[in-house]
Design a protein around this motif. Sequence first.
Motif, PDB file in Angstrom:
ATOM      1  N   LYS A 169      19.857  22.236  24.421  1.00 23.90           N
ATOM      2  CA  LYS A 169      20.335  21.052  25.150  1.00 23.90           C
ATOM      3  C   LYS A 169      20.056  19.802  24.339  1.00 23.90           C
ATOM      4  O   LYS A 169      19.228  19.793  23.437  1.00 23.90           O
ATOM      5  CB  LYS A 169      19.659  20.960  26.520  1.00 23.90           C
ATOM      6  N   GLU A 170      20.748  18.739  24.712  1.00 23.31           N
ATOM      7  CA  GLU A 170      20.526  17.469  24.051  1.00 23.31           C
ATOM      8  C   GLU A 170      19.241  16.808  24.571  1.00 23.31           C
ATOM      9  O   GLU A 170      18.788  17.078  25.680  1.00 23.31           O
ATOM     10  CB  GLU A 170      21.708  16.537  24.294  1.00 23.31           C
ATOM     11  N   ARG A 171      18.704  15.925  23.751  1.00 22.87           N
ATOM     12  CA  ARG A 171      17.533  15.171  24.179  1.00 22.87           C
ATOM     13  C   ARG A 171      17.933  14.250  25.327  1.00 22.87           C
ATOM     14  O   ARG A 171      18.965  13.591  25.266  1.00 22.87           O
ATOM     15  CB  ARG A 171      16.973  14.371  23.009  1.00 22.87           C
ATOM     16  N   GLU A 172      17.107  14.214  26.371  1.00 26.32           N
ATOM     17  CA  GLU A 172      17.443  13.404  27.535  1.00 26.32           C
ATOM     18  C   GLU A 172      16.307  12.461  27.905  1.00 26.32           C
ATOM     19  O   GLU A 172      15.121  12.769  27.705  1.00 26.32           O
ATOM     20  CB  GLU A 172      17.784  14.300  28.732  1.00 26.32           C
ATOM     21  N   ARG A 182      18.684   5.077  26.215  1.00 23.61           N
ATOM     22  CA  ARG A 182      19.319   5.895  25.182  1.00 23.61           C
ATOM     23  C   ARG A 182      18.370   6.098  24.021  1.00 23.61           C
ATOM     24  O   ARG A 182      17.686   5.177  23.581  1.00 23.61           O
ATOM     25  CB  ARG A 182      20.613   5.234  24.708  1.00 23.61           C
ATOM     26  N   ALA A 183      18.368   7.302  23.472  1.00 22.39           N
ATOM     27  CA  ALA A 183      17.479   7.613  22.358  1.00 22.39           C
ATOM     28  C   ALA A 183      17.707   6.673  21.177  1.00 22.39           C
ATOM     29  O   ALA A 183      16.771   6.299  20.467  1.00 22.39           O
ATOM     30  CB  ALA A 183      17.669   9.061  21.932  1.00 22.39           C
ATOM     31  N   GLN A 224      13.573  17.563  25.415  1.00 16.17           N
ATOM     32  CA  GLN A 224      14.671  18.368  24.886  1.00 16.17           C
ATOM     33  C   GLN A 224      14.368  19.836  25.123  1.00 16.17           C
ATOM     34  O   GLN A 224      13.361  20.359  24.625  1.00 16.17           O
ATOM     35  CB  GLN A 224      14.877  18.104  23.400  1.00 16.17           C
TER      36      GLN A 224
END
Length: 122
Positions: free
Chosen positions: A43-46, A105-106, A39
Amino acid sequence: QVQLVESGGGLVQAGGSLRVSCAASGRTFSIYTMGWFRQAPGKEREFVARISWNGARTDYADSVKGRFTISRDNAKNTVFLQMNSLKPEDTAVYYCAAGLAYGTRAAEYNYWGQGTQVTVSS
């Protein structure tokens, strides 16, 4: 219950290498898919990479494919992320995660570490 602790982050110049590690507690580490996410600020966690419970399968985000390698040592309850040819855009907090599904996906991961900062200077 699994507790995860990342280590090995730091500051590196563009083009350099770094290896981050994630040590897990608990006797059931070997049953979990392990993933690395990152992250960056704002920004979003990727998703970055994942490895199956026995290490037979690995997958990577397109942005790191060919540069990063995920591996695990079930005897030592540890998962690694070797990062080569680092770029400034790789700068982020890197998290390891454990889950029962082989997902990207997280939300598919149940346990998370606290994260380790990786900074790549240009």
